[in-house]
Write an enzyme that holds these catalytic residues in place. Sequence first.
Site, mmCIF file in Angstrom:
data_model
loop_
_atom_site.group_PDB
_atom_site.id
_atom_site.type_symbol
_atom_site.label_atom_id
_atom_site.label_comp_id
_atom_site.label_asym_id
_atom_site.label_seq_id
_atom_site.Cartn_x
_atom_site.Cartn_y
_atom_site.Cartn_z
ATOM 1 N N HIS A 146 -0.356 0.020 10.604
ATOM 2 C CA HIS A 146 0.684 -0.930 10.214
ATOM 3 C C HIS A 146 1.834 -0.938 11.215
ATOM 4 O O HIS A 146 2.075 0.049 11.915
ATOM 5 C CB HIS A 146 1.255 -0.588 8.828
ATOM 6 C CG HIS A 146 0.298 -0.788 7.705
ATOM 7 N ND1 HIS A 146 0.342 -0.042 6.540
ATOM 8 C CD2 HIS A 146 -0.733 -1.657 7.549
ATOM 9 C CE1 HIS A 146 -0.617 -0.442 5.721
ATOM 10 N NE2 HIS A 146 -1.281 -1.422 6.319
ATOM 11 N N GLU A 194 0.820 -1.222 0.000
ATOM 12 C CA GLU A 194 0.000 0.000 0.000
ATOM 13 C C GLU A 194 0.853 1.272 0.000
ATOM 14 O O GLU A 194 0.395 2.341 0.391
ATOM 15 C CB GLU A 194 -0.970 -0.019 1.180
ATOM 16 C CG GLU A 194 -1.986 -1.143 1.046
ATOM 17 C CD GLU A 194 -2.680 -1.551 2.325
ATOM 18 O OE1 GLU A 194 -3.661 -2.308 2.241
ATOM 19 O OE2 GLU A 194 -2.241 -1.120 3.411
ATOM 20 N N ASP A 223 -0.573 -5.600 9.343
ATOM 21 C CA ASP A 223 -1.590 -4.796 10.007
ATOM 22 C C ASP A 223 -1.530 -5.086 11.498
ATOM 23 O O ASP A 223 -1.407 -6.250 11.905
ATOM 24 C CB ASP A 223 -2.990 -5.191 9.528
ATOM 25 C CG ASP A 223 -3.446 -4.421 8.306
ATOM 26 O OD1 ASP A 223 -2.670 -3.598 7.794
ATOM 27 O OD2 ASP A 223 -4.577 -4.662 7.863
#
Length: 591
Positions: free
Chosen positions: A528, A337, A361
Amino acid sequence: MKKISLPKIGIRPVIDGRRMGVRESLEEQTMNMAKATAALLTEKLRHACGAAVECVISDTCIAGMAEAAACEEKFSSQNVGLTITVTPCWCYGSETIDMDPTRPKAIWGFNGTERPGAVYLAAALAAHSQKGIPAFSIYGHDVQDADDTSIPADVEEKLLRFARAGLAVASMKGKSYLSLGGVSMGIAGSIVDHNFFESWLGMKVQAVDMTELRRRIDQKIYDEAELEMALAWADKNFRYGEDENNKQYQRNAEQSRAVLRESLLMAMCIRDMMQGNSKLADIGRVEESLGYNAIAAGFQGQRHWTDQYPNGDTAEALLNSSFDWNGVREPFVVATENDSLNGVAMLMGHQLTGTAQVFADVRTYWSPEAIERVTGHKLDGLAEHGIIHLINSGSAALDGSCKQRDSEGNPTMKPHWEISQQEADACLAATEWCPAIHEYFRGGGYSSRFLTEGGVPFTMTRVNIIKGLGPVLQIAEGWSVELPKDVHDILNKRTNSTWPTTWFAPRLTGKGPFTDVYSVMANWGANHGVLTIGHVGADFITLASMLRIPVCMHNVEETKVYRPSAWAAHGMDIEGQDYRACQNYGPLYKR
């Protein structure tokens, strides 16, 4: 194209310049300190790429300005990225110090009674503080005899910690972060801050649209022979998990093959964009063959790519691992991401340890009560106070399965130069590749799925940027936890069971953000985090202080916190000192 040389460690033996007996009596002892320091560092350290660390010793002992200048000229020609000054005696403080404003520096003053090495250390550090050029202090706890050439354990620990962090600083300088795409789903870490990279890390940002990846794939700007090798390797080593998609979204064998092919091509092309590939020049693609000099990268993926093309999970997971179809090799740093701030935490961890980094995550805090309610299982051992579920579809390195073994047979993640092919195969065997969930990834893809073995020490980190303050670093040391299979299955199926999982139990201190596991989760600054093998929070703290990044949260023992000596002048509380010193000195590469 000429390969960029690795940074070296400069050793500066300094000496009392008075002739007619004083200097002459100290020459051998002083130079031997320098040689012993160099021998220690070259024996115990490697660069993240696996290459041996080189030390450069001044041609002469340094007594004043002229010899300091000669030493600096030598260091400048040899790519010295950090320096350690050593002495057993009194020398002339400000006349002999390393004045480079951005190069990490430490001073080891020998703790002996015959000559006042400690007095020089204090005088030189005072000069560093007054001139605004922070330096690290190294001074042995116990007095040594003048003819004792050994390096005490406490001195060795500081020398190695300083050198590991200093090499990380020097290795990042001048490199780039490849931002492949833009902002992913509004994630703040993918709003790539050029000023942060330039001012604090000495890096550039190379922004490239994801259409460049599409162009390279469509126009065959890659090594076609390597693609065939990668496909054959995947056919031999990939185990596939269940397809949890509804029937109308499941792909047939031909479609699945096309997804696998493109996923492997993405890995190859992202790698080539980062570091270049001379084979591209052989097919007339000279410009593309150079790469972008990227020491780290991020791939946006969601949603502008993944709504129509295979996601980046396979590419990211393989690049971040210590092995692929070419065998065991240095892991890359690729943030899913395009979370550049998590990418920087990954980069720090890799530079400090040489190991692969696990991107995840920080998904769920499970209290002991909630787990007992849902599964009937009562947590105990490392997990007794609750656990955090670390899970992400993307770039978790396969090393994170912890199927590698240390010298005592314990599960771990090794520096890539210590990993055997059998251990790489074991990590692959522990991984399943599950078809991507259509609701998330309309273009398909494969997500790696593994479960991290329990009882492994880890350090979880994260960099965040705070408006008006700048970057801050979070650190949480702890352990992976192994749950009974039925308990894991129940908990895992409540989220996405096709993704890799690490159950993490942070070490609690009973204070502040480490009062309990819930507080760790509640104080984490973003969605994260990164897992680095081992309890290496102290190394992160030292590295952060070199870059002038304050640490806002950590559970490292106070005796292991090692920062420049000038931090002590910024108050009495060591964490407050850190904030004030970082604000006072500003980013390492001020812009």
